[in-house]
Design a protein around this motif. Structure first.
Motif, short mmCIF file in Angstrom:
data_model
loop_
_atom_site.label_atom_id
_atom_site.label_comp_id
_atom_site.label_asym_id
_atom_site.label_seq_id
_atom_site.Cartn_x
_atom_site.Cartn_y
_atom_site.Cartn_z
N VAL A 70 0.30 -1.36 -0.57
CA VAL A 70 0.06 -0.31 -0.22
C VAL A 70 1.08 0.67 -0.12
O VAL A 70 0.37 2.07 -0.29
N LEU A 71 2.17 1.04 0.87
CA LEU A 71 2.67 2.23 0.71
C LEU A 71 3.11 2.10 -0.25
O LEU A 71 3.97 3.55 -0.86
N ALA A 72 3.71 1.32 -1.59
CA ALA A 72 4.93 1.47 -2.09
C ALA A 72 3.75 1.97 -3.83
O ALA A 72 3.66 2.86 -4.03
N TRP A 75 3.34 6.12 -2.38
CA TRP A 75 4.59 7.05 -3.29
C TRP A 75 4.24 6.43 -4.39
O TRP A 75 4.83 8.23 -5.63
N ARG A 76 3.50 5.78 -5.70
CA ARG A 76 4.13 5.69 -7.07
C ARG A 76 2.62 6.36 -7.48
O ARG A 76 3.09 7.90 -8.25
N ARG A 77 1.35 6.62 -6.88
CA ARG A 77 0.66 7.98 -6.80
C ARG A 77 1.34 9.20 -6.79
O ARG A 77 0.68 10.24 -7.97
N THR A 78 1.71 9.12 -5.73
CA THR A 78 2.49 10.93 -5.10
C THR A 78 2.95 11.69 -6.16
O THR A 78 3.28 12.79 -6.33
N LEU A 79 4.34 10.51 -5.72
CA LEU A 79 5.43 10.41 -6.32
C LEU A 79 5.87 10.67 -8.41
O LEU A 79 6.29 11.16 -8.24
N ALA A 82 8.27 4.47 -7.55
CA ALA A 82 8.24 3.74 -6.19
C ALA A 82 9.06 3.87 -5.26
O ALA A 82 10.37 3.96 -6.17
N VAL A 83 8.58 4.24 -4.17
CA VAL A 83 9.52 4.45 -3.12
C VAL A 83 9.70 3.14 -2.33
O VAL A 83 8.44 3.14 -1.22
N THR A 84 10.87 2.49 -2.48
CA THR A 84 10.61 1.08 -0.53
C THR A 84 11.12 0.89 0.13
O THR A 84 12.33 2.15 0.16
#
Length: 177
Positions: A70-72, A75-79, A82-84
């Motif tokens: 969900v976090l990845a 970040w993909r949507r926001t930035l 993908a930030v993992t």
């Protein structure tokens, strides 16, 4: 407390784990509204596939894995990237790139190549961008701690981190090309 290492139902799963999942999300995004939304998203995503008959440990492991996914996606949507979570090898590489002692420093081969890439990206970033990324991802500072260290507001630190990640992602594409 959960008897017999198995939850009696979904309500108990939620009550026992909501605080843990929220803390994970808040530590990663640094603000309450996003952390609350992402926590709800984790439980909604886990609702169908998670067996209520699973052990407490299995449930917790599944929720953490779901939280990462969900976090990845967040970040993909926001930035737009993908930030993992950093694995150990990547963390060592980033520490070496930041000039901090790391076991990976001095090794030859792919690790040395990764160190060179990370160094090239960090050096190419404006100083404030490199500072926020070092504080947040290498030194594991919270958003508030990073803001205090840089002498800026938490809101400013969020914007700075966002812009630094976007520019680092663009530079990473240029460094590998």
């Amino acid at each position: 407390m959960v008897p017999d290492d198995v939850y009696p139902g979904w309500e108990e799963i939620y009550r026992d784990n909501v605080g843990r999942v929220y803390k994970i999300m808040f530590a990663k995004v640094g603000n309450r509204p996003d952390a609350e939304d992402l926590t709800a998203e984790v439980f909604m995503a886990a609702l169908r596939p998670l067996r209520v008959s699973a052990t407490v440990g299995e449930v917790r492991a599944y929720l953490v894995a779901t939280a990462r996914t969900v976090l990845a996606a967040h970040w993909r949507r926001t930035l737009g990237v993908a930030v993992t979570t950093l694995d150990e090898a990547t963390a060592q590489t980033m520490l070496a790139a930041a000039g901090m002692p790391a076991q990976a420093a001095g090794r030859a081969g792919p690790v040395a190549d990764s160190v060179s890439r990370a160094e090239a990206i960090l050096v190419a970033l404006p100083e404030r961008y490199a500072d926020i990324l070092r504080l947040r991802f290498l030194e594991a500072c919270t958003l508030r701690e990073a803001a205090d260290e840089l002498g800026i507001t938490v809101g400013n630190a969020k914007v700075l981190q966002h812009r630094a990640l976007r520019q680092a992602a663009r530079l990473a594409g240029e460094v590998t090309a």
